[in-house]
Design an enzyme around this catalytic site. Structure first.
Site, PDB file in Angstrom:
ATOM      1  N   GLY A  16     -23.816   5.945 -30.886  1.00 26.43           N
ATOM      2  CA  GLY A  16     -22.421   6.298 -31.144  1.00 26.43           C
ATOM      3  C   GLY A  16     -22.232   7.780 -31.358  1.00 26.43           C
ATOM      4  O   GLY A  16     -21.417   8.205 -32.186  1.00 26.43           O
ATOM      5  N   THR A  41     -21.457   5.466 -24.431  1.00 23.88           N
ATOM      6  CA  THR A  41     -21.166   4.720 -23.203  1.00 23.88           C
ATOM      7  C   THR A  41     -21.046   5.584 -21.956  1.00 23.88           C
ATOM      8  O   THR A  41     -21.115   5.069 -20.845  1.00 23.88           O
ATOM      9  CB  THR A  41     -19.862   3.923 -23.375  1.00 23.88           C
ATOM     10  OG1 THR A  41     -18.798   4.826 -23.712  1.00 23.88           O
ATOM     11  CG2 THR A  41     -20.006   2.878 -24.482  1.00 23.88           C
ATOM     12  N   ASN A  92     -25.590   4.498 -35.859  1.00 28.16           N
ATOM     13  CA  ASN A  92     -24.285   4.991 -36.278  1.00 28.16           C
ATOM     14  C   ASN A  92     -23.128   4.268 -35.588  1.00 28.16           C
ATOM     15  O   ASN A  92     -22.041   4.164 -36.159  1.00 28.16           O
ATOM     16  CB  ASN A  92     -24.186   6.491 -35.983  1.00 28.16           C
ATOM     17  CG  ASN A  92     -22.775   7.017 -36.092  1.00 28.16           C
ATOM     18  OD1 ASN A  92     -22.203   7.080 -37.181  1.00 28.16           O
ATOM     19  ND2 ASN A  92     -22.178   7.370 -34.961  1.00 28.16           N
ATOM     20  N   TYR A 158     -14.928  -6.512 -39.781  1.00 25.38           N
ATOM     21  CA  TYR A 158     -15.648  -5.243 -39.954  1.00 25.38           C
ATOM     22  C   TYR A 158     -16.344  -5.212 -41.312  1.00 25.38           C
ATOM     23  O   TYR A 158     -17.538  -4.894 -41.403  1.00 25.38           O
ATOM     24  CB  TYR A 158     -14.668  -4.072 -39.847  1.00 25.38           C
ATOM     25  CG  TYR A 158     -15.269  -2.731 -40.221  1.00 25.38           C
ATOM     26  CD1 TYR A 158     -16.044  -2.019 -39.322  1.00 25.38           C
ATOM     27  CD2 TYR A 158     -15.057  -2.181 -41.493  1.00 25.38           C
ATOM     28  CE1 TYR A 158     -16.601  -0.790 -39.663  1.00 25.38           C
ATOM     29  CE2 TYR A 158     -15.608  -0.961 -41.839  1.00 25.38           C
ATOM     30  CZ  TYR A 158     -16.372  -0.269 -40.918  1.00 25.38           C
ATOM     31  OH  TYR A 158     -16.928   0.940 -41.267  1.00 25.38           O
ATOM     32  N   LYS A 162     -20.484  -5.115 -42.019  1.00 22.24           N
ATOM     33  CA  LYS A 162     -21.163  -4.056 -42.771  1.00 22.24           C
ATOM     34  C   LYS A 162     -21.924  -4.621 -43.974  1.00 22.24           C
ATOM     35  O   LYS A 162     -22.989  -4.103 -44.339  1.00 22.24           O
ATOM     36  CB  LYS A 162     -20.150  -3.000 -43.224  1.00 22.24           C
ATOM     37  CG  LYS A 162     -19.584  -2.161 -42.082  1.00 22.24           C
ATOM     38  CD  LYS A 162     -20.671  -1.425 -41.327  1.00 22.24           C
ATOM     39  CE  LYS A 162     -20.111  -0.473 -40.279  1.00 22.24           C
ATOM     40  NZ  LYS A 162     -21.178   0.244 -39.540  1.00 22.24           N
TER      41      LYS A 162
END
Length: 263
Positions: A16, A41, A92, A158, A162
């Protein structure tokens, strides 16, 4: 400017790397002397990022789809072919889409967990295996969030991902300790632009106003914490979470705005 530890010659993988925090991490690792493997990406964007950073010889970019296990394995294979093993892995990459649990579809739920949890598992497993084979006493750093401990409306998947990442980190810490490989979690503070959705100026102002230390996270805040965990300064630290968020995850100033602190 913060004086960062010297990590000259160390080999660091950052996922990332195109996001705000990913860019900060890449910058401070280069300043500390690391060779980089950056992944995101877009291969062209990775090459441009490395050129702009003036990354040391031996650095490279490798585009990967973190929802695809074969693509992650190909990334790991590229690291092994180039370096034998990495010294530092920073997981990350993460996504933060918003939606109520009653509205979010299963495919989106799976995508969140695929990038935020499954990808760190696959990549850590692969790169830690290389470390063990090469005798590298590496450092694995997973980027988490205060949301792992504090549920937030409309981003429950999310938050849950985490929380699971924190537990996975501790699991790797326990099982890799005998090889001298450490695994820790870093929780950066609020950084405008670090989510997949654009943030309004009003949202940014309101968020910053609630942070006890009164400001958003900076590059050096994240960098100093990350390089502590990456370096021998934290040689006896594993399975831990380092929270660097200005106090945001322990309390908010918003409830008390109507009153002034008498001191």
């Amino acid at each position: 400017m913060t004086q960062f530890p010297d990590l000259a010659g160390k080999r660091a993988v950052v996922t990332g790397s195109g996001g705000v925090i990913g860019r900060w991490i890449a910058e401070v690792l280069v300043e500390a002397g690391c060779r980089l493997c950056l992944t995101d990406t877009d291969q062209g964007a990775l090459e441009a990022q490395l050129s702009g950073l003036r990354a040391p010889e031996g650095s490279f970019g490798h585009a990967a789809d973190l929802t695809d296990s074969a693509s992650i394995e190909a990334l790991a294979a590229a690291v092994g072919e180039r370096w034998g093993a990495a010294d530092i892995l920073v997981n990350n990459a993460g996504i933060y889409p918003s939606g109520f649990l009653l509205d979010i579809d299963v495919a989106e739920f799976d995508r969140i967990f695929s990038i935020n949890l499954r990808a760190p598992f696959i990549l850590t497993r692969a790169l830690a295996t290389q470390m063990v084979r090469q005798g590298v006493k590496g450092s694995i750093i997973n980027i988490s969030s205060g949301a792992s401990r504090k549920m937030r409306r409309t981003v429950v998947p999310y938050c849950t991902s985490k929380t699971a990442l924190d537990r996975l980190t501790k699991g790797f810490a326990v099982e890799l300790a005998e090889f001298g490989i450490r695994a820790n979690t870093l929780e950066p503070g609020f950084a405008a632009g670090s989510t997949v959705s654009a943030l309004t100026d009003e949202h940014i102002r309101n968020t910053v106003a609630q942070i006890p230390l009164g400001r958003p996270s900076s590059r050096d805040d994240v960098g100093a914490a990350l390089l502590y965990l990456a370096s021998d300064a934290s040689a006896y630290v594993t399975g831990s979470t380092l929270t660097v968020d200005g106090g945001n995850s322990i309390g908010s100033l918003a409830v008390h705005q109507a009153k002034k602190n008498p001191l």
